[in-house]
Write a protein that holds these residues in place. Structure first.
Motif, PDB file in Angstrom:
ATOM      1  N   LEU A   1       0.835  -1.204   0.000  1.00 41.92           N
ATOM      2  CA  LEU A   1       0.000   0.000   0.000  1.00 41.92           C
ATOM      3  C   LEU A   1       0.870   1.254   0.000  1.00 41.92           C
ATOM      4  O   LEU A   1       1.717   1.431   0.871  1.00 41.92           O
ATOM      5  CB  LEU A   1      -0.910   0.007   1.235  1.00 41.92           C
ATOM      6  CG  LEU A   1      -1.936   1.137   1.270  1.00 41.92           C
ATOM      7  CD1 LEU A   1      -3.008   0.932   0.219  1.00 41.92           C
ATOM      8  CD2 LEU A   1      -2.566   1.248   2.641  1.00 41.92           C
ATOM      9  N   LYS A   2       0.674   2.076  -1.031  1.00 38.61           N
ATOM     10  CA  LYS A   2       1.421   3.330  -1.140  1.00 38.61           C
ATOM     11  C   LYS A   2       0.435   4.485  -1.197  1.00 38.61           C
ATOM     12  O   LYS A   2      -0.599   4.378  -1.847  1.00 38.61           O
ATOM     13  CB  LYS A   2       2.278   3.346  -2.405  1.00 38.61           C
ATOM     14  CG  LYS A   2       3.381   2.306  -2.410  1.00 38.61           C
ATOM     15  CD  LYS A   2       4.163   2.386  -3.708  1.00 38.61           C
ATOM     16  CE  LYS A   2       5.261   1.301  -3.706  1.00 38.61           C
ATOM     17  NZ  LYS A   2       6.018   1.303  -4.938  1.00 38.61           N
TER      18      LYS A   2
ATOM     19  N   GLN B   1      -3.782   6.577  -3.798  1.00 35.15           N
ATOM     20  CA  GLN B   1      -3.144   5.426  -3.160  1.00 35.15           C
ATOM     21  C   GLN B   1      -3.176   4.222  -4.073  1.00 35.15           C
ATOM     22  O   GLN B   1      -4.131   3.982  -4.788  1.00 35.15           O
ATOM     23  CB  GLN B   1      -3.791   5.148  -1.799  1.00 35.15           C
ATOM     24  CG  GLN B   1      -5.281   4.880  -1.809  1.00 35.15           C
ATOM     25  CD  GLN B   1      -5.845   4.877  -0.401  1.00 35.15           C
ATOM     26  OE1 GLN B   1      -5.716   5.840   0.344  1.00 35.15           O
ATOM     27  NE2 GLN B   1      -6.473   3.778  -0.018  1.00 35.15           N
ATOM     28  N   THR B   2      -2.061   3.485  -4.054  1.00 33.53           N
ATOM     29  CA  THR B   2      -1.966   2.282  -4.883  1.00 33.53           C
ATOM     30  C   THR B   2      -1.719   1.078  -3.983  1.00 33.53           C
ATOM     31  O   THR B   2      -1.427   1.232  -2.800  1.00 33.53           O
ATOM     32  CB  THR B   2      -0.806   2.386  -5.890  1.00 33.53           C
ATOM     33  OG1 THR B   2       0.417   2.460  -5.141  1.00 33.53           O
ATOM     34  CG2 THR B   2      -0.919   3.629  -6.750  1.00 33.53           C
TER      35      THR B   2
ATOM     36  N   SER C   1      -5.828   5.831   5.036  1.00 34.51           N
ATOM     37  CA  SER C   1      -5.980   5.152   3.749  1.00 34.51           C
ATOM     38  C   SER C   1      -6.832   3.896   3.909  1.00 34.51           C
ATOM     39  O   SER C   1      -7.423   3.416   2.954  1.00 34.51           O
ATOM     40  CB  SER C   1      -4.613   4.801   3.169  1.00 34.51           C
ATOM     41  OG  SER C   1      -4.045   3.743   3.905  1.00 34.51           O
ATOM     42  N   LEU C   2      -6.899   3.367   5.127  1.00 30.27           N
ATOM     43  CA  LEU C   2      -7.566   2.082   5.334  1.00 30.27           C
ATOM     44  C   LEU C   2      -9.079   2.159   5.100  1.00 30.27           C
ATOM     45  O   LEU C   2      -9.697   1.177   4.725  1.00 30.27           O
ATOM     46  CB  LEU C   2      -7.284   1.546   6.747  1.00 30.27           C
ATOM     47  CG  LEU C   2      -5.823   1.160   7.015  1.00 30.27           C
ATOM     48  CD1 LEU C   2      -5.643   0.721   8.454  1.00 30.27           C
ATOM     49  CD2 LEU C   2      -5.373   0.063   6.058  1.00 30.27           C
TER      50      LEU C   2
ATOM     51  N   GLY D   1       4.109   8.910   8.454  1.00 32.01           N
ATOM     52  CA  GLY D   1       3.117   8.311   7.564  1.00 32.01           C
ATOM     53  C   GLY D   1       2.094   7.437   8.256  1.00 32.01           C
ATOM     54  O   GLY D   1       1.235   6.876   7.609  1.00 32.01           O
ATOM     55  N   LYS D   2       2.159   7.355   9.611  1.00 34.43           N
ATOM     56  CA  LYS D   2       1.243   6.432  10.284  1.00 34.43           C
ATOM     57  C   LYS D   2      -0.211   6.896  10.203  1.00 34.43           C
ATOM     58  O   LYS D   2      -1.119   6.090   9.979  1.00 34.43           O
ATOM     59  CB  LYS D   2       1.657   6.213  11.745  1.00 34.43           C
ATOM     60  CG  LYS D   2       1.739   7.478  12.577  1.00 34.43           C
ATOM     61  CD  LYS D   2       2.435   7.226  13.900  1.00 34.43           C
ATOM     62  CE  LYS D   2       2.362   8.429  14.822  1.00 34.43           C
ATOM     63  NZ  LYS D   2       2.890   9.678  14.240  1.00 34.43           N
ATOM     64  N   SER D   3      -0.436   8.223  10.340  1.00 35.71           N
ATOM     65  CA  SER D   3      -1.803   8.735  10.235  1.00 35.71           C
ATOM     66  C   SER D   3      -2.318   8.610   8.806  1.00 35.71           C
ATOM     67  O   SER D   3      -3.468   8.257   8.586  1.00 35.71           O
ATOM     68  CB  SER D   3      -1.872  10.202  10.667  1.00 35.71           C
ATOM     69  OG  SER D   3      -1.933  10.284  12.066  1.00 35.71           O
ATOM     70  N   THR D   4      -1.461   8.900   7.859  1.00 34.32           N
ATOM     71  CA  THR D   4      -1.834   8.776   6.444  1.00 34.32           C
ATOM     72  C   THR D   4      -2.204   7.334   6.132  1.00 34.32           C
ATOM     73  O   THR D   4      -3.200   7.058   5.462  1.00 34.32           O
ATOM     74  CB  THR D   4      -0.666   9.229   5.556  1.00 34.32           C
ATOM     75  OG1 THR D   4      -0.322  10.556   5.901  1.00 34.32           O
ATOM     76  CG2 THR D   4      -1.029   9.145   4.088  1.00 34.32           C
ATOM     77  N   PHE D   5      -1.388   6.415   6.647  1.00 35.63           N
ATOM     78  CA  PHE D   5      -1.663   4.986   6.448  1.00 35.63           C
ATOM     79  C   PHE D   5      -3.025   4.622   7.038  1.00 35.63           C
ATOM     80  O   PHE D   5      -3.842   3.959   6.402  1.00 35.63           O
ATOM     81  CB  PHE D   5      -0.546   4.169   7.095  1.00 35.63           C
ATOM     82  CG  PHE D   5      -0.774   2.690   7.069  1.00 35.63           C
ATOM     83  CD1 PHE D   5      -0.754   1.984   5.867  1.00 35.63           C
ATOM     84  CD2 PHE D   5      -1.012   1.994   8.248  1.00 35.63           C
ATOM     85  CE1 PHE D   5      -0.964   0.614   5.840  1.00 35.63           C
ATOM     86  CE2 PHE D   5      -1.221   0.618   8.224  1.00 35.63           C
ATOM     87  CZ  PHE D   5      -1.201  -0.059   7.020  1.00 35.63           C
ATOM     88  N   LEU D   6      -3.265   5.123   8.271  1.00 36.78           N
ATOM     89  CA  LEU D   6      -4.534   4.830   8.941  1.00 36.78           C
ATOM     90  C   LEU D   6      -5.708   5.340   8.104  1.00 36.78           C
ATOM     91  O   LEU D   6      -6.696   4.638   7.889  1.00 36.78           O
ATOM     92  CB  LEU D   6      -4.554   5.487  10.334  1.00 36.78           C
ATOM     93  CG  LEU D   6      -5.756   5.121  11.206  1.00 36.78           C
ATOM     94  CD1 LEU D   6      -5.520   3.778  11.884  1.00 36.78           C
ATOM     95  CD2 LEU D   6      -6.031   6.185  12.251  1.00 36.78           C
TER      96      LEU D   6
END
Lengths: 299, 251
Positions: B10-11, B62-63, B49-50, B42-47
């Motif tokens: 996940l990007k 996001q890819t 993205s979910l 990037g942890k908040s961005t990752f969250l």
């Protein structure tokens, strides 16, 4: 050492500057206050003298429907009614358009919507009212004449011209309100799986409603006070219209039409001042309503 | 019960900037996973993205894949409105709607088609009970949500997220704007909620991560550096960088 010696001098210089600045701004404010009080006083004494000196009864003035200065009849109800009717209709027409335009700029395509529409709206706000009236008379009135019953001129034409004039007021206030909406409220709504439309009418509109209403009230205030453009398309018949396509008058249009035909100090002239007083009082009411809305918004 | 949440390469990009650099992660069901790491890792961005919240940010894309069971939700075919019922979210700052307590909770269910008043009443009560707020507000459900304290508002936001019955709950620093007592209430609540939910929490507070989570993932510069049971991450991390971060030497 040197700077220490300079200090008292510098201090005095700063104090003098402060004093001059303070004095200058105070004078400006006093000047403004004196002007405002003078205007209110002048309009009020003139307006009241219709009733106090010329003995026109206040209820005849407010509720009488016959305006015939030659017969000593000064019923201003048709004009009061005309003013309220046109400005209310204008607000009814303009509000949905304005709110949608504001939503388009802030929510639907914030990237280019604002860049495109903002200058257009500022331009609309800057067009002189006589131009609106002229366009109304040359394009709208013939269109109305061909499409609807009546002569084209009338309440509907006046309300439409006014609605376009107040579009910028309502739109810009609504845009500011929408722009100031905390982002995280929208996120909360999206986060619950609401669609954009559900978010707009479920969260965004209810939250900024007081501000939008402020815009509507200010728009109405502008419509209420507009004279020239309305006068050009409303027909100026001194009676209470029974249909939207009938000629009518507003307080402002009667004042502008008649002020040069009356002699200062005459009953006719004073009656016009009384109408000006009503306009002024209505402005106070509009301002008051806006303040109330603002206070409610803070809670 | 639910299907496992899993990401594959996940990007997330903001414009040209790659904020999340290819994360592979599987989240254990009915447990709490903490995402930790210095600001901007990037942890908040990752969250976000979910549950595809980044979709709402212009210029982000996001890819990669996000699997729930065998379904990839990171595709254009996914209806995000349905997805976000399954994966709820709570933000850093309490963000109740400018509405009554009741209307805050009923908002989600209403827009997902529940019109019956009795049913809504039940959902409001259940959600508030689950968020341990019912007893405090049951007598004033129709007063403004803004009259609640910050901690109560945050629990209201949790209740609101629970109202649409999600399987997964994403918490983005849910206690960082709250006082210690409110914080401990939220932490208690997380412990209670994980019995039925999969929880992912971003936190800057190491003690909090240690207290509430079963698994901890350490993010650094958009990459997942280390992911293991919380007890192992905090006592015996395999990477020196992780060790330095959790002992407070940077970040």
């Amino acid at each position: 050492m040197k700077s220490n010696q300079d200090t008292p001098l510098l201090l005095r210089k700063h104090r003098t500057e402060e004093w001059i600045g303070r004095g200058y701004t105070t004078i400006c404010v006093l000047f403004l206050i004196v002007i405002i009080i003078s205007i209110v006083y002048f309009v009020a004494t003139k307006g009241i003298s219709t009733f106090a000196i010329n003995n026109v009864s206040l209820s005849d003035f407010l509720f009488g429907s016959t305006w015939s200065p030659d017969d000593n009849k000064f019923g201003a109800l048709p004009f009061i009614y005309g003013s309220f009717l046109t400005s209310l209709l204008a607000a009814v027409i303009a509000s949905p358009l304005s709110v949608c335009a504001a939503l388009f700029m802030t929510e639907i395509v914030p990237s280019w919507g604002k860049k495109l529409l903002q200058p257009v709206i500022e331009l609309l706000a800057g067009i002189p009212s006589v131009v609106y009236g002229f366009i109304g008379l040359s394009i709208l009135v013939p269109f109305m004449r061909d499409t609807f019953p009546g002569q084209g001129i009338g309440v509907a034409a006046g309300a439409i011209v006014l609605s376009i004039m107040i579009l910028p007021t309502i739109t810009s206030i609504a845009t500011d309100a929408l722009g100031a909406l905390p982002r995280n409220l929208k996120e909360a709504s999206y986060g619950l799986g609401a669609t954009r439309w559900q978010t707009i009418y479920g969260v965004i509109i209810p939250t900024v409603l007081p501000s939008i209403l402020t815009g509507v009230v200010l728009g109405m205030a502008r419509a209420f006070g507009e004279a020239l453009a309305v006068q050009m398309v409303i027909g100026n018949a001194p009676h209470i219209p029974t249909s939207l396509f009938e000629s009518a008058s507003t307080l402002t249009s009667v004042i502008t039409l008649n002020m040069s035909n009356t002699v200062m100090g005459s009953v006719q002239n004073n009656a016009l001042w009384s109408m000006a007083m009503i306009l002024m009082l209505m402005t106070f009411v509009f301002v008051f309503v806006v303040r109330l809305l603002e206070r409610r918004h803070k809670l | 019960m639910t299907d496992t949440l899993r990401t594959e390469n996940l990007k997330v990009y903001y414009g040209e900037h790659e904020a999340v650099k290819g994360i592979d992660m599987t989240f254990a069901e009915q447990s709490v996973t903490a995402l930790i790491g210095p600001s901007g890792c990037g942890k908040s961005t990752f969250l976000r993205s979910l549950n595809r919240m980044n979709d709402e940010i212009p210029g982000s894309r996001q890819t990669g894949n996000i699997w729930i069971g065998d379904k990839d939700i990171n595709s254009s075919e996914t209806d995000v409105t349905v997805l976000r019922q399954k994966i709820g979210m709570v933000w850093q700052r309490p963000n109740p709607f400018y509405k009554s307590i009741y209307e805050n909770i009923a908002f989600g269910p209403k827009y997902h088609g529940i019109k019956n008043r009795k049913q809504l009443d039940q959902i409001v009560e259940d959600s508030l009970r689950k968020a341990a707020l019912w007893d405090e507000v049951k007598d004033r459900l129709h007063t403004s949500a803004l009259s609640l304290s910050g901690g109560q508002q945050q629990r209201l936001c949790i209740a609101r997220a629970l109202s649409v019955n999600p399987d997964i709950l994403l918490l983005d620093e849910p206690a960082s704007a709250l006082d210690p007592i409110s914080t401990s209430k939220i932490e208690e609540l997380i412990g209670e909620l994980k019995k039925s939910l999969t929880i992912v929490i971003v936190t800057h507070n190491m003690q909090q991560a240690a207290r509430v989570s079963d698994f901890t993932a350490y993010f650094y510069l958009g990459s997942l550096m280390e992911y293991n049971e919380t007890s192992i991450i905090f006592t015996n991390p395999s990477k020196p960088n992780t060790q330095e971060y959790i002992s407070g030497r940077f970040g």
